[in-house]
Design a protein around this motif. Structure first.
Motif, PDB file in Angstrom:
ATOM      1  N   ALA A  90     -10.552  11.793 -60.982  1.00  0.00           N
ATOM      2  CA  ALA A  90     -11.760  12.490 -61.433  1.00  0.00           C
ATOM      3  C   ALA A  90     -12.496  12.931 -60.170  1.00  0.00           C
ATOM      4  O   ALA A  90     -12.588  12.174 -59.204  1.00  0.00           O
ATOM      5  CB  ALA A  90     -12.618  11.554 -62.256  1.00  0.00           C
ATOM      6  N   VAL A  91     -12.985  14.160 -60.171  1.00  0.00           N
ATOM      7  CA  VAL A  91     -13.668  14.683 -58.985  1.00  0.00           C
ATOM      8  C   VAL A  91     -15.133  14.252 -58.989  1.00  0.00           C
ATOM      9  O   VAL A  91     -15.855  14.502 -59.963  1.00  0.00           O
ATOM     10  CB  VAL A  91     -13.558  16.237 -58.942  1.00  0.00           C
ATOM     11  N   GLU A  92     -15.543  13.595 -57.906  1.00  0.00           N
ATOM     12  CA  GLU A  92     -16.932  13.144 -57.716  1.00  0.00           C
ATOM     13  C   GLU A  92     -17.475  12.439 -58.948  1.00  0.00           C
ATOM     14  O   GLU A  92     -18.497  12.848 -59.509  1.00  0.00           O
ATOM     15  CB  GLU A  92     -17.838  14.336 -57.402  1.00  0.00           C
ATOM     16  N   LYS A  93     -16.783  11.422 -59.395  1.00  0.00           N
ATOM     17  CA  LYS A  93     -17.256  10.687 -60.566  1.00  0.00           C
ATOM     18  C   LYS A  93     -17.049   9.207 -60.300  1.00  0.00           C
ATOM     19  O   LYS A  93     -15.935   8.780 -59.997  1.00  0.00           O
ATOM     20  CB  LYS A  93     -16.451  11.149 -61.779  1.00  0.00           C
ATOM     21  N   GLU A  94     -18.095   8.475 -60.390  1.00  0.00           N
ATOM     22  CA  GLU A  94     -18.016   7.030 -60.129  1.00  0.00           C
ATOM     23  C   GLU A  94     -17.992   6.274 -61.457  1.00  0.00           C
ATOM     24  O   GLU A  94     -18.195   6.850 -62.516  1.00  0.00           O
ATOM     25  CB  GLU A  94     -19.236   6.571 -59.316  1.00  0.00           C
ATOM     26  N   GLY A  95     -17.802   4.981 -61.373  1.00  0.00           N
ATOM     27  CA  GLY A  95     -17.856   4.137 -62.566  1.00  0.00           C
ATOM     28  C   GLY A  95     -16.638   3.260 -62.658  1.00  0.00           C
ATOM     29  O   GLY A  95     -15.647   3.475 -61.947  1.00  0.00           O
ATOM     30  N   GLU A  96     -16.708   2.283 -63.528  1.00  0.00           N
ATOM     31  CA  GLU A  96     -15.600   1.337 -63.655  1.00  0.00           C
ATOM     32  C   GLU A  96     -14.380   2.028 -64.269  1.00  0.00           C
ATOM     33  O   GLU A  96     -14.489   2.687 -65.316  1.00  0.00           O
ATOM     34  CB  GLU A  96     -16.026   0.162 -64.537  1.00  0.00           C
TER      35      GLU A  96
END
Ligand code: LLP
Length: 403
Positions: A311-317
């Motif tokens: 995923a481009v520039e996407k954070e999270g668990e």
């Protein structure tokens, strides 16, 4: 280089192919330098990525082309590759293709059967020309790659066995209309192990020596394509190892070395960008449904090929998800159990290593328009193929429509 892929996806829309032209240049130069000190020609395998701008980029660097249809030959010529750097291979060339190749006066027509040799001879006779030919030899080597992209075993449809090749050279030598100047083999694609290449090279070099003994002088020694690239964590062949093996096996032969890399040049230059449409959670499975599909990039569906997905520039668990497209087939997926953060509508996904056999294998299945293609060069982006429209797709049908 810091590239704002989100901005590019906004500018050009998705699904979208993006190719890094600087990377392609680097690959070409690395391989060319590995041939230093020997006569060599790198015939880019146009089938890997036949966008005119990609071919033109390689043409400017000095590359030749390996083509498998007259369409590819036309692309190579249009993109600026010199006719004397073009090879035409393929197991089933039509008469009109052979005729055109002879009229274009390209470097070599690579023969894949005795019957084809007779067709080429006949057509050359009709045109009153001498056809420069090579013979594709099948050295019966297991290339240790995926069976669908393995071509060097006797059970495969490609090339001819050594004894037959020899008979063909003897025939061609006597013919007024054939000039046997080349020899060729290609044992498979995505080769990560040198040994099969070394072995095939040795077998074919021996054939060249035995042809020399009967006054048939081979000038072009073509080792085909197939250098494997890194999709995941493969350990693959380096340019230097590759050429050193070829040098060792062709020692003493006065030939120009030809090779036909496709994937090596462009696979990791390209990435495929697609937007998230929806997330869907079944009882046991998480699906990320994207706007790209198997018609855009069929390698995962066709060969169970692995492409790294992020995923481009996407954070999270991160949790595992199948990344799937909108096409009405269960085989329509880019990756299974891919670790991805929670995603929302319009988030951007990148499928890596998509520069080779990505766009060129795309189709219009489900009346889906083919993606746009963009080049990145020296920090600049530019469109190299417009996104297809519905109009483009029905253009050849509309005049026949009876209501
Ligand atoms: N030369 C000949 C005669 C070939 O048949 C091929 C590939 C090449 C050169 C270039 O091979 P490369 O350097 O790219 O490995 N669609 C499949 C690959 C098919 C390869 C067909 N021939 C894929 O997506 O993996």
């Amino acid at each position: 280089m810091n590239i704002d892929y989100k901005a590019l996806a906004e500018k050009y829309g998705t699904p979208l192919y993006i190719y890094d032209f600087d990377y392609i240049e680097n690959r070409y130069t690395t391989l060319k330098e590995a041939f230093a000190g020997k006569k060599s020609l790198i015939n880019y395998a146009v089938k890997a990525n036949s966008n005119l701008s990609v071919i033109a980029h390689l043409a400017k660097l000095g590359a030749g082309a390996d083509c498998v249809s007259i369409g590819e030959v036309k692309r190579a010529l249009e993109a600026g590759i010199s006719k004397y750097k073009i090879i035409f291979s393929g197991v089933g060339k039509r008469d009109d293709e052979i005729r055109m190749a002879l009229e274009y006066d390209i470097l070599l027509i690579n023969l894949e059967s005795e019957a084809e040799m007779k067709r080429v001879e006949q057509i050359a006779k009709e045109l009153g020309v001498e056809a420069r030919i090579s013979v594709r030899v099948n050295p019966n080597i297991d290339p240790q790659t995926h069976p669908y992209i393995s071509t060097g075993l006797h059970e495969s449809k490609f090339g001819v066995e050594i004894a037959m090749a020899k008979r063909m050279y003897i025939y061609a030598k006597k013919s007024e209309f054939l000039n046997p100047v080349g020899i060729h083999f290609h044992i498979g694609s995505q080769l990560t192990n040198l040994e099969p290449i070394r072995e095939a090279c040795g077998i074919v070099a021996d054939l060249v020596r035995s042809l020399k003994a009967i006054k048939i002088d081979i000038k072009f020694f073509d080792v085909g394509g197939g250098i494997g690239v890194v999709y995941d964590d493969e350990v693959t062949i380096t340019a230097k190892e590759y050429t050193e093996a070829i040098f060792a096996m062709t020692k003493g032969l006065d030939v120009t070395l030809l090779c036909e890399p496709g994937r090596y040049m462009v696979a990791n230059a390209g990435a495929f960008f697609t937007k998230v449409l929806y997330e869907k959670l079944n009882e046991e499975k998480r699906f990320v449904i994207v706007d790209g599909a198997m018609n855009d990039l069929i390698r995962p569906s066709l060969y169970s090929a692995y492409h790294k997905i992020e995923a481009v520039e996407k954070e999270g668990e991160k949790t595992p998800a199948d990344v799937v497209g909108p096409v009405c087939e269960s085989g329509d997926f880019f990756g299974k159990d891919v670790q991805l953060p929670p995603l929302e509508h319009n988030d951007l996904i990148v499928v890596h290593s998509a520069g080779a056999y990505g766009f060129t294998m795309a189709s219009n299945y489900n009346t889906r328009a083919k993606s746009a293609e963009v080049a990145l060069e020296g920090g600049e982006d530019r469109l190299i193929r417009k996104r297809e429209t519905y109009e483009d797709q029905v253009r050849l049908e509309r005049e026949y429509l009876v209501k």
